[in-house]
Design a protein around this motif. Structure first.
Motif, PDB file in Angstrom:
ATOM      1  N   PRO A 175      17.380  37.139  52.043  1.00 53.62           N
ATOM      2  CA  PRO A 175      17.306  38.208  51.250  1.00 53.62           C
ATOM      3  C   PRO A 175      19.661  38.312  51.250  1.00 53.62           C
ATOM      4  N   ALA A 176      19.670  38.284  52.553  1.00 53.98           N
ATOM      5  CA  ALA A 176      21.188  38.175  52.186  1.00 53.98           C
ATOM      6  C   ALA A 176      21.920  37.326  52.102  1.00 53.98           C
ATOM      7  N   GLU A 177      21.030  35.704  52.106  1.00 51.00           N
ATOM      8  CA  GLU A 177      22.083  35.535  51.215  1.00 51.00           C
ATOM      9  C   GLU A 177      21.843  34.967  49.527  1.00 51.00           C
ATOM     10  N   GLN A 178      20.938  36.340  49.057  1.00 54.18           N
ATOM     11  CA  GLN A 178      20.500  35.785  48.048  1.00 54.18           C
ATOM     12  C   GLN A 178      21.818  35.505  47.321  1.00 54.18           C
ATOM     13  N   ALA A 179      23.142  36.361  46.742  1.00 55.04           N
ATOM     14  CA  ALA A 179      23.939  36.429  45.293  1.00 55.04           C
ATOM     15  C   ALA A 179      24.612  35.069  45.993  1.00 55.04           C
ATOM     16  N   GLN A 180      25.161  34.432  47.138  1.00 56.43           N
ATOM     17  CA  GLN A 180      25.824  33.268  47.114  1.00 56.43           C
ATOM     18  C   GLN A 180      24.653  31.877  46.686  1.00 56.43           C
ATOM     19  N   ALA A 181      23.411  32.024  46.696  1.00 57.14           N
ATOM     20  CA  ALA A 181      22.105  30.883  46.344  1.00 57.14           C
ATOM     21  C   ALA A 181      22.180  30.858  44.512  1.00 57.14           C
ATOM     22  N   ALA A 182      22.790  32.168  44.440  1.00 54.96           N
ATOM     23  CA  ALA A 182      22.286  32.206  43.022  1.00 54.96           C
ATOM     24  C   ALA A 182      23.384  32.145  41.963  1.00 54.96           C
TER      25      ALA A 182
END
Length: 419
Positions: A242-249
């Motif tokens: 969840p902490a990397e969701q922005a980068q992954a998106a």
């Protein structure tokens, strides 16, 4: 005195000489009588059957020649057959050749053979019972003087068959042997030639297509598969961290637009996919249609305008960092930013986005399989296509017709074994 002695000696000498010169009386001799001359037969017989298969109780013809190489004439010639065959008649033939054996009404007895003579003959015999192939034995009897001799000659073997065996089995077999087998060989040769020609044509065609397939895979197919893989990997990171969701998106957005740009370039350059199998082309094309129309950018006209405007801003061979920098610099009115807003609405729905990722996975599996199967003679192991049950169900849904569904099923079965 001396004269007397000489006279006496002369008389003695003369008497001795005269006695020794007188002829002796003839001696009586007793010779044994000469034995009677026994004739030595030198008769040979050769014969030949006209047929090797006849119906029971029908006649089979034979011909032959008797040669007398002896010094005495041969008389009383007769020819019989050993049981169970029966000779019906013997007929003389002219030395110049053969003529038909017309039957007893024209029967002519065999001539006596002088020393060094030759006689040709023909005849018929009948087997009163059916029997398998059996050798015929002719018994030839003749006389030389008062002595009787005999010898045997075999013209060959024949089988006596009943109606069914003769007409159905033997004749049909001979017909097939004489006509059917040559026709079969001719057809077999023709079919083999057609197959060989077809293989040579396919080999020649494939020889020309292999370099082109390699170029297409390197320029279009494998980059598309790479973008699809990037979407799957980043989506998993999006769900697991969840902490990397922005980068992954943001990276998923990059891969989706890069995928769309590559599909646009493929359509402009080639018009579509060119795989070894037509079904593979249809699966890849229909997977992309599902993604484009049902998920992103969907059939909405405004979304499409934003989407294709964003594609024009994605450069070929543009790395993700340069793309994200361009995204950050884009204003709210930029198609790149407007499409990003619409993308965030889609990714917020995990269930729907997962469905789209599943289509990317099917697309990638088929494209990789079709791109690598052309190297069947290069790789040690053939390329295979392994899909789970859900993915096979998704492919089945791409083909509405029964016949098309069966073709797709066959394609999947064969691709599991690299065929």
């Amino acid at each position: 005195m001396e004269i007397r002695i000489r006279v006496v000696l002369f008389c003695l000498l003369w008497s001795t000489t005269a006695f020794s010169a007188a002829p002796s009386p003839p001696k009586k001799t007793h010779r044994a009588p000469k034995p009677a001359v026994v004739p030595v037969p030198k008769v040979t017989v050769t014969s030949t059957l006209a047929e090797d298969t006849v119906r029971k109780e029908s006649r089979v013809y034979f011909t032959g020649t008797i040669v007398n190489d002896g010094t005495l004439p041969v008389t009383g010639i007769s020819i019989l057959a050993a049981p169970p065959d029966t000779v019906h008649f013997i007929q003389r033939l002219p030395l110049s050749g053969t003529q038909g054996c017309d039957g007893p009404q024209d029967q002519k007895p065999l001539d006596d053979l002088p020393a060094g003579g030759r006689e040709s003959f023909c005849g018929t015999l009948t087997a009163d019972e059916s029997h398998p192939v059996r050798r015929v034995t002719l018994v030839v009897s003749y006389k030389i003087g008062e002595s009787t001799y005999s010898l045997t000659s075999s013209p060959g073997a024949f089988a006596a068959q009943d109606w069914y065996d003769y007409w159905v089995v033997a004749k049909l077999y001979n017909l097939l042997k004489d006509l059917g087998f040559p026709i079969f060989l001719a057809l077999f040769g023709l079919i083999l030639k057609l197959i060989t020609d077809q293989r040579e044509l396919r080999a020649e065609t494939w020889k020309e297509m292999l370099p082109k397939s390699h170029d297409l895979a390197g320029a279009y197919y494998m980059p598309l598969a790479g973008d699809a893989l990037g979407i799957t990997v980043e989506w998993k990171r999006y769900l697991d961290n969840p902490a990397e969701q922005a980068q992954a998106a943001r990276q998923i957005y990059y891969y989706i637009l890069n995928f769309g740009r590559a599909m646009r370039d493929l359509r402009y350059a080639l018009g579509g996919f060119y795989f070894k199998d037509r079904i593979g082309e249809q699966i890849a094309g229909r997977c992309w249609k599902q993604i484009r129309d049902e998920y992103f950018p969907t059939k909405d006209e405004l979304h499409k305008l934003h989407y294709f405007g964003a594609l024009r801003l994605v450069e070929e061979k543009q790395d993700v960092d340069l793309f994200l920098a361009k995204l950050d610099a884009a204003g709210p009115a930029s198609p790149l930013h407007q499409t990003w807003d619409e993308f965030q609405i889609l990714i917020a729905n995990n269930t729907r986005f997962q469905e789209m990722v599943n289509w990317f996975d099917v697309f990638r599996a088929v494209v990789v399989y079709e791109s690598n199967r052309v190297y069947a003679y290069w790789y040690r192991l053939p390329e295979t296509l392994r899909l789970d049950g859900n993915q096979e169900t998704m492919i089945d849904g791409l083909f509405p017709g029964v016949e098309d569904k069966q073709r797709a099923k066959t394609y999947l079965e064969l691709s599991k074994n690299g065929q």
